[in-house]
Design a protein around this motif. Structure first.
Motif, PDB file in Angstrom:
ATOM      1  N   THR A  62       0.857  -1.201   0.000  1.00  0.00           N
ATOM      2  CA  THR A  62       0.000   0.000   0.000  1.00  0.00           C
ATOM      3  C   THR A  62       0.889   1.245   0.000  1.00  0.00           C
ATOM      4  O   THR A  62       2.026   1.187   0.468  1.00  0.00           O
ATOM      5  CB  THR A  62      -0.890   0.056   1.258  1.00  0.00           C
ATOM      6  OG1 THR A  62      -0.034   0.132   2.406  1.00  0.00           O
ATOM      7  CG2 THR A  62      -1.783  -1.164   1.376  1.00  0.00           C
ATOM      8  N   ILE A  66      -1.840   5.836   3.095  1.00  0.00           N
ATOM      9  CA  ILE A  66      -3.092   5.153   3.438  1.00  0.00           C
ATOM     10  C   ILE A  66      -3.079   4.866   4.947  1.00  0.00           C
ATOM     11  O   ILE A  66      -2.032   4.837   5.566  1.00  0.00           O
ATOM     12  CB  ILE A  66      -3.230   3.839   2.623  1.00  0.00           C
ATOM     13  CG1 ILE A  66      -4.701   3.431   2.529  1.00  0.00           C
ATOM     14  CG2 ILE A  66      -2.377   2.732   3.209  1.00  0.00           C
ATOM     15  CD1 ILE A  66      -4.936   2.292   1.558  1.00  0.00           C
ATOM     16  N   SER A  71      -3.581  -0.968   6.537  1.00  0.00           N
ATOM     17  CA  SER A  71      -2.438  -1.522   5.832  1.00  0.00           C
ATOM     18  C   SER A  71      -1.764  -2.637   6.634  1.00  0.00           C
ATOM     19  O   SER A  71      -1.416  -3.689   6.091  1.00  0.00           O
ATOM     20  CB  SER A  71      -1.443  -0.393   5.542  1.00  0.00           C
ATOM     21  OG  SER A  71      -0.376  -0.885   4.809  1.00  0.00           O
ATOM     22  N   HIS A  91     -17.035  -3.473   3.332  1.00  0.00           N
ATOM     23  CA  HIS A  91     -16.759  -2.225   2.622  1.00  0.00           C
ATOM     24  C   HIS A  91     -17.283  -1.084   3.471  1.00  0.00           C
ATOM     25  O   HIS A  91     -18.447  -0.716   3.410  1.00  0.00           O
ATOM     26  CB  HIS A  91     -17.411  -2.230   1.245  1.00  0.00           C
ATOM     27  CG  HIS A  91     -17.154  -0.951   0.496  1.00  0.00           C
ATOM     28  ND1 HIS A  91     -17.865  -0.589  -0.595  1.00  0.00           N
ATOM     29  CD2 HIS A  91     -16.248   0.030   0.698  1.00  0.00           C
ATOM     30  CE1 HIS A  91     -17.416   0.588  -1.034  1.00  0.00           C
ATOM     31  NE2 HIS A  91     -16.450   0.964  -0.263  1.00  0.00           N
ATOM     32  N   ASP A  94     -12.725   3.907   3.004  1.00  0.00           N
ATOM     33  CA  ASP A  94     -12.026   3.703   1.736  1.00  0.00           C
ATOM     34  C   ASP A  94     -10.837   2.727   1.821  1.00  0.00           C
ATOM     35  O   ASP A  94     -10.712   1.841   0.977  1.00  0.00           O
ATOM     36  CB  ASP A  94     -11.568   5.068   1.202  1.00  0.00           C
ATOM     37  CG  ASP A  94     -11.727   5.125  -0.300  1.00  0.00           C
ATOM     38  OD1 ASP A  94     -12.658   4.456  -0.807  1.00  0.00           O
ATOM     39  OD2 ASP A  94     -10.922   5.799  -0.954  1.00  0.00           O
ATOM     40  N   PRO A  95      -9.971   2.883   2.847  1.00  0.00           N
ATOM     41  CA  PRO A  95      -8.823   1.963   2.914  1.00  0.00           C
ATOM     42  C   PRO A  95      -9.246   0.487   2.975  1.00  0.00           C
ATOM     43  O   PRO A  95      -8.551  -0.383   2.448  1.00  0.00           O
ATOM     44  CB  PRO A  95      -8.117   2.380   4.209  1.00  0.00           C
ATOM     45  CG  PRO A  95      -8.489   3.794   4.392  1.00  0.00           C
ATOM     46  CD  PRO A  95      -9.889   3.924   3.887  1.00  0.00           C
ATOM     47  N   TRP A  97     -11.743  -0.892   1.521  1.00  0.00           N
ATOM     48  CA  TRP A  97     -12.100  -1.209   0.144  1.00  0.00           C
ATOM     49  C   TRP A  97     -10.834  -1.517  -0.658  1.00  0.00           C
ATOM     50  O   TRP A  97     -10.759  -2.455  -1.426  1.00  0.00           O
ATOM     51  CB  TRP A  97     -12.857   0.018  -0.348  1.00  0.00           C
ATOM     52  CG  TRP A  97     -13.420   0.145  -1.720  1.00  0.00           C
ATOM     53  CD1 TRP A  97     -13.347   1.287  -2.475  1.00  0.00           C
ATOM     54  CD2 TRP A  97     -14.179  -0.776  -2.490  1.00  0.00           C
ATOM     55  NE1 TRP A  97     -13.999   1.101  -3.656  1.00  0.00           N
ATOM     56  CE2 TRP A  97     -14.527  -0.158  -3.694  1.00  0.00           C
ATOM     57  CE3 TRP A  97     -14.580  -2.101  -2.279  1.00  0.00           C
ATOM     58  CZ2 TRP A  97     -15.252  -0.787  -4.687  1.00  0.00           C
ATOM     59  CZ3 TRP A  97     -15.317  -2.729  -3.267  1.00  0.00           C
ATOM     60  CH2 TRP A  97     -15.644  -2.062  -4.452  1.00  0.00           C
ATOM     61  N   ARG A  98      -9.772  -0.708  -0.426  1.00  0.00           N
ATOM     62  CA  ARG A  98      -8.487  -0.932  -1.114  1.00  0.00           C
ATOM     63  C   ARG A  98      -7.855  -2.226  -0.612  1.00  0.00           C
ATOM     64  O   ARG A  98      -7.230  -2.959  -1.369  1.00  0.00           O
ATOM     65  CB  ARG A  98      -7.497   0.222  -0.855  1.00  0.00           C
ATOM     66  CG  ARG A  98      -8.006   1.583  -1.211  1.00  0.00           C
ATOM     67  CD  ARG A  98      -8.409   1.681  -2.661  1.00  0.00           C
ATOM     68  NE  ARG A  98      -9.528   2.592  -2.766  1.00  0.00           N
ATOM     69  CZ  ARG A  98     -10.469   2.515  -3.687  1.00  0.00           C
ATOM     70  NH1 ARG A  98     -10.457   1.573  -4.598  1.00  0.00           N
ATOM     71  NH2 ARG A  98     -11.452   3.382  -3.710  1.00  0.00           N
ATOM     72  N   TYR A 100      -9.348  -4.817   0.332  1.00  0.00           N
ATOM     73  CA  TYR A 100     -10.032  -5.921  -0.357  1.00  0.00           C
ATOM     74  C   TYR A 100      -9.415  -6.157  -1.740  1.00  0.00           C
ATOM     75  O   TYR A 100      -9.127  -7.288  -2.129  1.00  0.00           O
ATOM     76  CB  TYR A 100     -11.521  -5.601  -0.468  1.00  0.00           C
ATOM     77  CG  TYR A 100     -12.266  -6.510  -1.418  1.00  0.00           C
ATOM     78  CD1 TYR A 100     -12.605  -7.807  -1.046  1.00  0.00           C
ATOM     79  CD2 TYR A 100     -12.616  -6.073  -2.696  1.00  0.00           C
ATOM     80  CE1 TYR A 100     -13.276  -8.651  -1.922  1.00  0.00           C
ATOM     81  CE2 TYR A 100     -13.285  -6.911  -3.582  1.00  0.00           C
ATOM     82  CZ  TYR A 100     -13.604  -8.197  -3.194  1.00  0.00           C
ATOM     83  OH  TYR A 100     -14.257  -9.028  -4.057  1.00  0.00           O
ATOM     84  N   ASP A 101      -9.205  -5.069  -2.480  1.00  0.00           N
ATOM     85  CA  ASP A 101      -8.646  -5.181  -3.832  1.00  0.00           C
ATOM     86  C   ASP A 101      -7.294  -5.890  -3.837  1.00  0.00           C
ATOM     87  O   ASP A 101      -7.006  -6.701  -4.710  1.00  0.00           O
ATOM     88  CB  ASP A 101      -8.459  -3.782  -4.441  1.00  0.00           C
ATOM     89  CG  ASP A 101      -9.761  -3.263  -5.040  1.00  0.00           C
ATOM     90  OD1 ASP A 101     -10.638  -4.101  -5.333  1.00  0.00           O
ATOM     91  OD2 ASP A 101      -9.890  -2.031  -5.191  1.00  0.00           O
ATOM     92  N   ILE A 102      -6.460  -5.538  -2.843  1.00  0.00           N
ATOM     93  CA  ILE A 102      -5.120  -6.131  -2.797  1.00  0.00           C
ATOM     94  C   ILE A 102      -5.205  -7.590  -2.338  1.00  0.00           C
ATOM     95  O   ILE A 102      -4.589  -8.476  -2.918  1.00  0.00           O
ATOM     96  CB  ILE A 102      -4.181  -5.306  -1.876  1.00  0.00           C
ATOM     97  CG1 ILE A 102      -4.040  -3.888  -2.431  1.00  0.00           C
ATOM     98  CG2 ILE A 102      -2.812  -5.977  -1.765  1.00  0.00           C
ATOM     99  CD1 ILE A 102      -3.322  -2.918  -1.518  1.00  0.00           C
TER     100      ILE A 102
END
Lengths: 362, 264
Positions: A62, A66, A71, A91, A94-95, A97-98, A100-102
């Protein structure tokens, strides 16, 4: 009465329990925040485990701007991936959500994103969240080859309600200007509930008697902020003469304050409980959160409100301005302390906490 | 006699007061990297200058960044100590702007010297004495010279970066482009004053306002901050020892409390 060393050790190193689960063949599902209903995971025969930032530095995956909490939590999930059977990320901010993506790219385990509506208090949101919970239930059934029937849900709801009742009864020992449970003990018991099997937890905690514990600080405070897993922060407050009478932390009262109604329609009951429970700075309307803090300040007779905001924790920082202006009308002083890693900045945090407590205590 | 020791990030201050809170003597030594050593040095120095022996000190209170490492009967936070110290020296003060080696803080106090509210810098050197130390090394002028040269400036440069590391490269580029050293210095003072103004604005400037801490001895900075805030600040005679004075006053109070407890 001292809390059992087992609970104390668990809070220092919660990942140790993951190996115990693996050795005894228990499947563990890691989840990120108190919006994820543990009841559904338990009814699927899984052990829920709240993922934390304990003993981890922020992930190199990250950027440095963030939230370090999200992280480091990601770092822990990836590092211990082999000890989990699956993950659920809510969700919320915002972090997350990120994160989750990673995680999606880094784990081979089943992963679910639970979408939580932002306006928690209307029929539209409740209908939406109910559908999300059905989707979550299907995810669990398909990936872990189980059938979650109503009876299983009734049982897990009743089990979790019992844990919540126990936590709340310990908490209420400090209401109305009373001082019976030290915050650090109470804090550890709440955390243990997120990592231990509920049935085992309930038996263990039922036997505890907090009525005559030692007294540390005496300036009554309400604490809020980003999810706190670091007992060192609580210790700083106690050592500086503060007594945390109440909180609205994700790892505190927000986790257990409200029960799930034991009704014929468990999914609806769960969606009501999780959306209408103690407000979260990232999801709930501001007014609800202000009302709740006002209620806690009165119920627990606090003299000041201390906010521990993880660096870049926008929801907490934005709310803190409104909380300050609301409480200043009642002459309740507030203080926001931004921090990153308590272990590396104890001196800096302590200066601020001590000065705040000294000024509140007069 | 009562002792206050302020183990600051940059300097360690020891100050002795008598029973009535009157300053007997004080000493300022660099903190270095070991607060135990620096506080011992400051103590020896202040005892020597006052002609007192350690036995004559009834009670000591430590404060400042290294307070937990200093040998004393009790310790107290620097916010409380600065407030008590300034209240004793300048009772009309309601807002204190204290800029030290590592911390800068703005404190609002009431008519009894009690803290009402405070704001502190983040864990960052911008807006502290450390920022000026780094810059004075860079431009090869001592901290004392900064003060003198500030007033010669006619066209201060503008430092746009608030980060010490980035500001350093900005200063280098100004110097290489031929900016006058006094304009660079005045620009640096304006940058730190701007930073402190923003932080202090969170709690407001109720009059009277006092400037304290080691950086308040730098006239260039005081001029820049006065201009930025539009205020005429009160300056204690020795701004660097206000916090140690507050600690020494706390020592009197704590000693009296311990005596009265002993009689109960």
């Amino acid at each position: 009465m001292e809390i059992p060393s087992e609970i104390r050790d668990l809070c220092e190193n919660p990942t140790a329990i993951l190996s115990r689960y693996r050795d005894s063949g228990v499947k563990v599902i890691g989840y990120t925040c108190s919006y994820v209903p543990e009841e559904l995971m338990i009814s699927a025969g899984l052990q829920p485990y709240r993922a934390t930032n304990i003993r981890a530095d922020p992930s190199a995956l990250t950027p440095s701007f963030i939230c370090p909490f999200a992280s480091a939590t990601l770092e822990n999930m990836i590092r211990h991936d082999d000890l989990f059977s699956g993950f659920v990320v809510a969700h919320t901010c915002d972090p997350m959500w990120r994160l989750y993506d990673i995680l999606k790219k880094k784990t081979s385990k089943p992963l679910f994103l639970l979408r939580v509506p932002h306006n928690t208090k209307n029929e539209l949101s409740l209908g939406f969240f109910k559908k999300e919970l059905v989707r979550f239930k299907t995810f669990l059934e398909e990936n872990f080859e189980v059938n979650i029937d109503d009876d299983a849900m009734f049982n897990s709801i009743s089990l979790c309600n019992e844990s919540r009742d126990l936590l709340k009864s310990i908490y209420m020992l400090n209401s109305n200007n009373k001082h019976k449970v030290e915050a650090s003990d109470r804090f550890r018991v709440v955390l243990a509930c997120m990592w231990m099997p509920k049935a085992e937890f309930n038996v263990k905690v039922k036997g505890l008697n907090f009525d005559n514990s030692k007294t540390l600080g005496d300036v009554r405070l309400h604490v809020n902020g980003t999810a706190i897993y670091e007992s060192s922060l609580i210790k700083i407050v106690e050592e500086s003469g503060g007594f945390i009478a109440s909180d609205d932390l994700c790892t505190g009262s927000r986790y257990f304050w409200n029960n799930v109604e034991e009704s014929d329609d468990p999914i609806s009951a769960l969606s009501y409980r999780y959306l209408l429970r103690t407000p979260c700075p990232s999801q709930s309307p501001l007014e609800d959160r202000l009302d709740y803090i006002n209620f806690m300040v009165r119920e627990f007779q606090v003299q000041g409100v201390l906010t521990f905001a993880k660096r870049f924790c926008d929801p907490i920082l934005y709310d803190s301005v409104h909380i300050r202006s609301m409480l200043s009308k009642n002459d309740i002083p507030t203080m926001v302390i931004e921090y990153e890693n308590p272990a590396q900045e104890i001196g800096r945090i302590k200066s601020r906490v001590e000065a705040f407590i000294e000024s509140v205590g007069g | 006699m009562y002792l206050g020791i302020d183990a600051g990030a940059s300097a360690t201050k020891a100050l002795i007061v008598d029973r009535k809170g009157k300053v007997v003597s004080y000493a300022i030594v660099p903190s270095g990297i070991n607060f135990k050593v620096s506080s011992q040095k400051a103590l020896e120095k202040v005892l020597k200058s006052s002609g007192l022996s350690l036995k004559e000190i009834c009670y000591a209170v430590s404060t400042g960044y290294g307070r937990a490492l200093v040998k004393a009967e009790a310790h107290s936070s620097e916010i409380i100590c600065v407030s008590r110290g300034i209240h004793k020296l300048l009772p009309s003060v309601r807002t204190i702007i204290d800029v030290g080696g590592q911390d800068s803080k703005a404190i609002r106090i009431d008519e009894y010297g009690r803290v009402l509210n405070f704001a502190m810098n983040d864990k960052c050197a911008a807006g502290t004495g450390r920022f000026l130390e780094v810059m004075s090394n860079l431009i090869g002028k001592s901290i004392n010279e900064l003060s003198r040269l500030h007033h010669k400036s006619s066209k201060p440069i503008r430092i746009s970066s608030t980060c010490t590391v980035f500001a350093e490269s900005e200063v280098i580029s100004h110097i290489s482009q031929g900016s006058k050293i006094e304009d660079v210095i005045a620009g640096l003072h304006q940058a730190i004053a701007g930073r402190i103004f923003n932080m202090s604005s969170r709690i407001g400037f109720e009059k009277d306002v006092a400037f304290t801490g080691g950086v308040a001895k730098n006239e260039g900075f005081v001029a820049a901050l006065s201009k930025k805030t539009g205020l005429t600040p009160l300056l204690p005679e020795e701004p660097q020892t206000v916090c140690a004075l507050g600690a020494a006053l706390a020592a009197i109070r704590k000693y009296e409390e311990s005596i009265s407890h002993a009689h109960l």
